[in-house]
Design a protein around this motif. Structure first.
Motif, PDB file in Angstrom:
ATOM      1  N   THR A   1       1.109  -0.972  10.851  1.00  0.00           N
ATOM      2  CA  THR A   1       1.185   0.162   9.935  1.00  0.00           C
ATOM      3  C   THR A   1       2.268  -0.172   8.924  1.00  0.00           C
ATOM      4  O   THR A   1       3.437  -0.306   9.280  1.00  0.00           O
ATOM      5  CB  THR A   1       1.524   1.469  10.666  1.00  0.00           C
ATOM      6  N   LEU A   2       1.861  -0.351   7.694  1.00  0.00           N
ATOM      7  CA  LEU A   2       2.798  -0.780   6.661  1.00  0.00           C
ATOM      8  C   LEU A   2       3.716   0.372   6.279  1.00  0.00           C
ATOM      9  O   LEU A   2       3.266   1.398   5.780  1.00  0.00           O
ATOM     10  CB  LEU A   2       2.030  -1.275   5.436  1.00  0.00           C
ATOM     11  N   ALA A   3       5.008   0.204   6.557  1.00  0.00           N
ATOM     12  CA  ALA A   3       5.980   1.224   6.169  1.00  0.00           C
ATOM     13  C   ALA A   3       6.107   1.242   4.646  1.00  0.00           C
ATOM     14  O   ALA A   3       6.011   0.194   4.005  1.00  0.00           O
ATOM     15  CB  ALA A   3       7.331   0.924   6.803  1.00  0.00           C
ATOM     16  N   PRO A   4       6.325   2.419   4.059  1.00  0.00           N
ATOM     17  CA  PRO A   4       6.451   2.481   2.593  1.00  0.00           C
ATOM     18  C   PRO A   4       7.639   1.657   2.107  1.00  0.00           C
ATOM     19  O   PRO A   4       8.788   1.998   2.393  1.00  0.00           O
ATOM     20  CB  PRO A   4       6.676   3.979   2.333  1.00  0.00           C
ATOM     21  N   PRO A   5       7.398   0.536   1.428  1.00  0.00           N
ATOM     22  CA  PRO A   5       8.512  -0.289   0.964  1.00  0.00           C
ATOM     23  C   PRO A   5       9.178   0.321  -0.265  1.00  0.00           C
ATOM     24  O   PRO A   5       8.648   1.234  -0.892  1.00  0.00           O
ATOM     25  CB  PRO A   5       7.844  -1.630   0.611  1.00  0.00           C
ATOM     26  N   ALA A   6      10.350  -0.211  -0.614  1.00  0.00           N
ATOM     27  CA  ALA A   6      11.086   0.271  -1.786  1.00  0.00           C
ATOM     28  C   ALA A   6      10.597  -0.480  -3.022  1.00  0.00           C
ATOM     29  O   ALA A   6      11.245  -1.401  -3.513  1.00  0.00           O
ATOM     30  CB  ALA A   6      12.586   0.069  -1.580  1.00  0.00           C
ATOM     31  N   PHE A   7       9.426  -0.084  -3.530  1.00  0.00           N
ATOM     32  CA  PHE A   7       8.854  -0.802  -4.664  1.00  0.00           C
ATOM     33  C   PHE A   7       9.697  -0.635  -5.928  1.00  0.00           C
ATOM     34  O   PHE A   7       9.611  -1.447  -6.845  1.00  0.00           O
ATOM     35  CB  PHE A   7       7.422  -0.330  -4.926  1.00  0.00           C
ATOM     36  N   HIS A   8      10.523   0.429  -5.975  1.00  0.00           N
ATOM     37  CA  HIS A   8      11.366   0.618  -7.150  1.00  0.00           C
ATOM     38  C   HIS A   8      12.458  -0.446  -7.227  1.00  0.00           C
ATOM     39  O   HIS A   8      13.191  -0.508  -8.213  1.00  0.00           O
ATOM     40  CB  HIS A   8      11.999   2.009  -7.130  1.00  0.00           C
ATOM     41  N   ASP A   9      12.559  -1.284  -6.194  1.00  0.00           N
ATOM     42  CA  ASP A   9      13.553  -2.353  -6.191  1.00  0.00           C
ATOM     43  C   ASP A   9      12.945  -3.714  -6.525  1.00  0.00           C
ATOM     44  O   ASP A   9      13.641  -4.728  -6.444  1.00  0.00           O
ATOM     45  CB  ASP A   9      14.224  -2.449  -4.812  1.00  0.00           C
ATOM     46  N   LEU A  10      11.659  -3.780  -6.860  1.00  0.00           N
ATOM     47  CA  LEU A  10      10.981  -5.056  -7.059  1.00  0.00           C
ATOM     48  C   LEU A  10      10.439  -5.178  -8.478  1.00  0.00           C
ATOM     49  O   LEU A  10      10.085  -4.185  -9.114  1.00  0.00           O
ATOM     50  CB  LEU A  10       9.839  -5.207  -6.051  1.00  0.00           C
ATOM     51  N   ALA A  11      10.340  -6.424  -8.952  1.00  0.00           N
ATOM     52  CA  ALA A  11       9.936  -6.651 -10.340  1.00  0.00           C
ATOM     53  C   ALA A  11       8.428  -6.666 -10.540  1.00  0.00           C
ATOM     54  O   ALA A  11       7.937  -6.229 -11.578  1.00  0.00           O
ATOM     55  CB  ALA A  11      10.529  -7.970 -10.844  1.00  0.00           C
ATOM     56  N   ALA A  12       7.667  -7.181  -9.570  1.00  0.00           N
ATOM     57  CA  ALA A  12       6.220  -7.339  -9.761  1.00  0.00           C
ATOM     58  C   ALA A  12       5.396  -6.363  -8.929  1.00  0.00           C
ATOM     59  O   ALA A  12       4.454  -5.762  -9.431  1.00  0.00           O
ATOM     60  CB  ALA A  12       5.794  -8.772  -9.437  1.00  0.00           C
ATOM     61  N   LEU A  13       5.725  -6.209  -7.658  1.00  0.00           N
ATOM     62  CA  LEU A  13       4.917  -5.373  -6.773  1.00  0.00           C
ATOM     63  C   LEU A  13       5.094  -3.892  -7.089  1.00  0.00           C
ATOM     64  O   LEU A  13       6.209  -3.425  -7.305  1.00  0.00           O
ATOM     65  CB  LEU A  13       5.297  -5.622  -5.315  1.00  0.00           C
ATOM     66  N   ARG A  14       3.956  -3.169  -7.083  1.00  0.00           N
ATOM     67  CA  ARG A  14       4.003  -1.733  -7.305  1.00  0.00           C
ATOM     68  C   ARG A  14       3.430  -0.938  -6.134  1.00  0.00           C
ATOM     69  O   ARG A  14       3.813   0.187  -5.887  1.00  0.00           O
ATOM     70  CB  ARG A  14       3.250  -1.374  -8.595  1.00  0.00           C
ATOM     71  N   GLU A  15       2.482  -1.524  -5.403  1.00  0.00           N
ATOM     72  CA  GLU A  15       1.918  -0.834  -4.243  1.00  0.00           C
ATOM     73  C   GLU A  15       1.104  -1.821  -3.418  1.00  0.00           C
ATOM     74  O   GLU A  15       0.479  -2.738  -3.965  1.00  0.00           O
ATOM     75  CB  GLU A  15       1.033   0.339  -4.677  1.00  0.00           C
ATOM     76  N   VAL A  16       1.127  -1.636  -2.090  1.00  0.00           N
ATOM     77  CA  VAL A  16       0.279  -2.396  -1.171  1.00  0.00           C
ATOM     78  C   VAL A  16      -0.401  -1.384  -0.251  1.00  0.00           C
ATOM     79  O   VAL A  16       0.268  -0.546   0.359  1.00  0.00           O
ATOM     80  CB  VAL A  16       1.088  -3.408  -0.333  1.00  0.00           C
ATOM     81  N   THR A  17      -1.725  -1.442  -0.158  1.00  0.00           N
ATOM     82  CA  THR A  17      -2.447  -0.480   0.673  1.00  0.00           C
ATOM     83  C   THR A  17      -2.287  -0.814   2.153  1.00  0.00           C
ATOM     84  O   THR A  17      -1.911  -1.929   2.529  1.00  0.00           O
ATOM     85  CB  THR A  17      -3.945  -0.478   0.339  1.00  0.00           C
ATOM     86  N   GLN A  18      -2.593   0.167   2.998  1.00  0.00           N
ATOM     87  CA  GLN A  18      -2.698  -0.100   4.426  1.00  0.00           C
ATOM     88  C   GLN A  18      -3.889  -1.033   4.661  1.00  0.00           C
ATOM     89  O   GLN A  18      -4.861  -1.014   3.903  1.00  0.00           O
ATOM     90  CB  GLN A  18      -2.905   1.207   5.201  1.00  0.00           C
ATOM     91  N   PRO A  19      -3.831  -1.875   5.702  1.00  0.00           N
ATOM     92  CA  PRO A  19      -4.961  -2.776   5.982  1.00  0.00           C
ATOM     93  C   PRO A  19      -6.253  -1.995   6.218  1.00  0.00           C
ATOM     94  O   PRO A  19      -6.265  -0.977   6.906  1.00  0.00           O
ATOM     95  CB  PRO A  19      -4.516  -3.507   7.255  1.00  0.00           C
ATOM     96  N   ASP A  20      -7.337  -2.481   5.630  1.00  0.00           N
ATOM     97  CA  ASP A  20      -8.659  -1.894   5.807  1.00  0.00           C
ATOM     98  C   ASP A  20      -9.506  -2.868   6.627  1.00  0.00           C
ATOM     99  O   ASP A  20      -9.270  -4.081   6.598  1.00  0.00           O
ATOM    100  CB  ASP A  20      -9.295  -1.650   4.433  1.00  0.00           C
ATOM    101  N   TYR A  21     -10.481  -2.343   7.367  1.00  0.00           N
ATOM    102  CA  TYR A  21     -11.315  -3.207   8.210  1.00  0.00           C
ATOM    103  C   TYR A  21     -12.755  -2.732   8.162  1.00  0.00           C
ATOM    104  O   TYR A  21     -13.038  -1.539   8.271  1.00  0.00           O
ATOM    105  CB  TYR A  21     -10.817  -3.180   9.658  1.00  0.00           C
ATOM    106  N   PHE A  22     -13.677  -3.698   7.996  1.00  0.00           N
ATOM    107  CA  PHE A  22     -15.100  -3.374   8.013  1.00  0.00           C
ATOM    108  C   PHE A  22     -15.888  -4.635   8.329  1.00  0.00           C
ATOM    109  O   PHE A  22     -15.771  -5.649   7.631  1.00  0.00           O
ATOM    110  CB  PHE A  22     -15.540  -2.802   6.657  1.00  0.00           C
ATOM    111  N   GLU A  23     -16.660  -4.578   9.422  1.00  0.00           N
ATOM    112  CA  GLU A  23     -17.576  -5.650   9.814  1.00  0.00           C
ATOM    113  C   GLU A  23     -16.910  -7.029   9.825  1.00  0.00           C
ATOM    114  O   GLU A  23     -17.400  -7.991   9.231  1.00  0.00           O
ATOM    115  CB  GLU A  23     -18.807  -5.651   8.898  1.00  0.00           C
TER     116      GLU A  23
END
Length: 209
Positions: free
Chosen positions: A78-100
């Protein structure tokens, strides 16, 4: 029982480096096929629903065959909400999704810059390194009123160079100007709070870029 022929996701984490941000995906079991690419939008596997993401560009990451739940059906990460306001490139990463048999993620970034996928062992993992937008080029100036990914990179580098908790918000305001003046003063530059060629070059030297 967990499928021995599938990679089982064990960790997803992010971090910032002087000139790139990194997303690490770690797993147990055999190495899956990994695909990372820029897409216009990110959609949820199975339902086809669009996943809204922060950022101006979007990466879609897939691992196959792979799983994201244990034998009881519980998520292994379970991806904890990171501090994206502290990073230059990353803005958001979704929780892992799974299908087939396919595990997937969406990554929102500040701009569509080059990226590199690096494989590692012990433990098995990949690192997705997303290059920061240059904080201006040539004679371009960054100053109060400037907005965007280039400003975010400059703010991130100020954080590192000054060891200061400066928010990366893509807006060159009075706080960023004051930090720029402090950097210029401590490195023998003209103190005007404007980021030009000399200030950028001195920052690259200070961070060994």
């Amino acid at each position: 029982m967990t499928d021995q022929f599938k990679a089982l996701l064990t960790d997803v984490r992010i971090g910032g480096h002087p000139d790139f941000d990194r997303v690490v995906i770690e797993w147990d079991g055999p190495r899956p096929t990994v695909d990372v690419r820029y897409v216009p939008e990110v959609f949820q596997d199975g339902s086809g629903d669009r996943i809204p993401l922060k950022g101006r560009a979007f990466l879609h990451v897939t691992l196959r065959p792979a799983d994201v739940t244990d034998d009881l059906g519980n998520p292994t990460v379970t991806l904890a909400p990171p501090a994206f306001h502290d990073l230059a490139a990353l803005r958001e990463v979704t929780q892992p999704d799974y299908f087939e048999g396919i595990a997937s993620w969406g990554i929102g970034v500040a701009a569509q810059t080059p990226f590199e996928v690096r494989p590692f062992e012990s433990p098995s993992r990949i690192a997705i390194d997303i290059t920061h937008t240059p904080p201006g080029t040539g004679n371009q100036l960054l100053q109060v009123g400037a907005l965007g990914a280039a400003v975010a990179t400059w703010q991130w580098r100020l954080r590192l160079a000054l060891h200061r908790d400066l928010t990366v918000d893509e807006a060159f305001g009075p706080i960023t100007q004051a930090a720029t003046r402090d950097f210029q003063s401590s490195h023998g530059l003209v103190v005007d709070g404007v980021v030009g060629p000399a200030t950028r070059a001195r920052m690259r030297s200070a961070l060994s870029l």
